[in-house]
Design a protein around this motif. Structure first.
Motif, PDB file in Angstrom:
ATOM      1  N   SER A  63       0.832  -1.214   0.000  1.00 57.58           N
ATOM      2  CA  SER A  63       0.000   0.000   0.000  1.00 57.58           C
ATOM      3  C   SER A  63       0.859   1.253   0.000  1.00 57.58           C
ATOM      4  O   SER A  63       0.587   2.208  -0.739  1.00 57.58           O
ATOM      5  N   ARG A  64       1.906   1.265   0.799  1.00 54.03           N
ATOM      6  CA  ARG A  64       2.807   2.421   0.852  1.00 54.03           C
ATOM      7  C   ARG A  64       3.504   2.633  -0.485  1.00 54.03           C
ATOM      8  O   ARG A  64       3.709   3.768  -0.920  1.00 54.03           O
ATOM      9  N   MET A  65       3.873   1.537  -1.150  1.00 55.46           N
ATOM     10  CA  MET A  65       4.520   1.650  -2.464  1.00 55.46           C
ATOM     11  C   MET A  65       3.570   2.304  -3.467  1.00 55.46           C
ATOM     12  O   MET A  65       3.980   3.201  -4.211  1.00 55.46           O
ATOM     13  N   ILE A  66       2.323   1.877  -3.467  1.00 56.09           N
ATOM     14  CA  ILE A  66       1.339   2.452  -4.390  1.00 56.09           C
ATOM     15  C   ILE A  66       1.149   3.944  -4.096  1.00 56.09           C
ATOM     16  O   ILE A  66       1.158   4.774  -5.007  1.00 56.09           O
ATOM     17  N   LEU A  67       0.996   4.281  -2.822  1.00 54.68           N
ATOM     18  CA  LEU A  67       0.822   5.689  -2.457  1.00 54.68           C
ATOM     19  C   LEU A  67       2.058   6.521  -2.802  1.00 54.68           C
ATOM     20  O   LEU A  67       1.946   7.652  -3.259  1.00 54.68           O
ATOM     21  N   ILE A  72       6.565   9.988  -6.391  1.00 59.44           N
ATOM     22  CA  ILE A  72       7.693   9.750  -7.297  1.00 59.44           C
ATOM     23  C   ILE A  72       7.368  10.295  -8.686  1.00 59.44           C
ATOM     24  O   ILE A  72       8.196  10.945  -9.323  1.00 59.44           O
ATOM     25  N   ALA A  73       6.134  10.048  -9.151  1.00 62.46           N
ATOM     26  CA  ALA A  73       5.717  10.564 -10.461  1.00 62.46           C
ATOM     27  C   ALA A  73       5.806  12.084 -10.494  1.00 62.46           C
ATOM     28  O   ALA A  73       6.240  12.671 -11.494  1.00 62.46           O
ATOM     29  N   GLU A  74       5.430  12.724  -9.397  1.00 57.82           N
ATOM     30  CA  GLU A  74       5.524  14.182  -9.341  1.00 57.82           C
ATOM     31  C   GLU A  74       6.984  14.623  -9.376  1.00 57.82           C
ATOM     32  O   GLU A  74       7.343  15.538 -10.120  1.00 57.82           O
ATOM     33  N   GLU A  75       7.842  13.964  -8.590  1.00 58.45           N
ATOM     34  CA  GLU A  75       9.268  14.292  -8.579  1.00 58.45           C
ATOM     35  C   GLU A  75       9.896  14.129  -9.961  1.00 58.45           C
ATOM     36  O   GLU A  75      10.786  14.888 -10.337  1.00 58.45           O
ATOM     37  N   LEU A  76       9.420  13.148 -10.719  1.00 56.35           N
ATOM     38  CA  LEU A  76       9.982  12.870 -12.039  1.00 56.35           C
ATOM     39  C   LEU A  76       9.292  13.659 -13.154  1.00 56.35           C
ATOM     40  O   LEU A  76       9.626  13.504 -14.325  1.00 56.35           O
TER      41      LEU A  76
END
Length: 111
Positions: A63-67, A72-76
């Motif tokens: 669950s933490r990975m999905i959240l 991460i998408a925003e950082e990238l």
């Protein structure tokens, strides 16, 4: 940890990787063979072969990975343009490394 697993070797620091996130439960690093302009792998520290091997105690880390994927998408720089999460389960679905991992993929420009 599995001594024959490249992801376990990366997590232990025995093999190189370009990490973008790391905590006690999972790591995120750039794929060395990207299939998109942005392609990172989210890998739990615990060696779990695939989704088929998940246990109840793995719920929190998955669950933490999905959240974390949206951060991460925003950082990238791909959160707003779009991205996808892919989990291959078994060799018939394209799983090559038998340590559960999530591909975070995106960065294509619209044509």
């Amino acid at each position: 940890m599995n001594s024959n697993c490249i992801f376990c070797s990366i997590i232990k620091g025995e093999s190189p990787a370009d990490f973008i996130y790391r905590d006690e439960d999972f790591v995120v690093f750039h794929n060395i063979r990207p299939s998109a302009p942005v392609h990172v792998l989210m890998v739990p520290v615990e060696h779990i072969e695939s989704l088929n091997e998940l246990k109840e105690h793995n719920v929190e880390v998955i669950s933490r990975m999905i959240l974390k994927s949206k951060e991460i998408a925003e950082e990238l720089g791909i959160k707003d343009s779009g991205y996808k999460l892919v989990i291959n389960v078994g060799s018939g679905a394209g799983q090559v490394i038998f340590h559960l991992h999530i591909h975070l993929i995106g960065g294509w420009s619209k044509s």
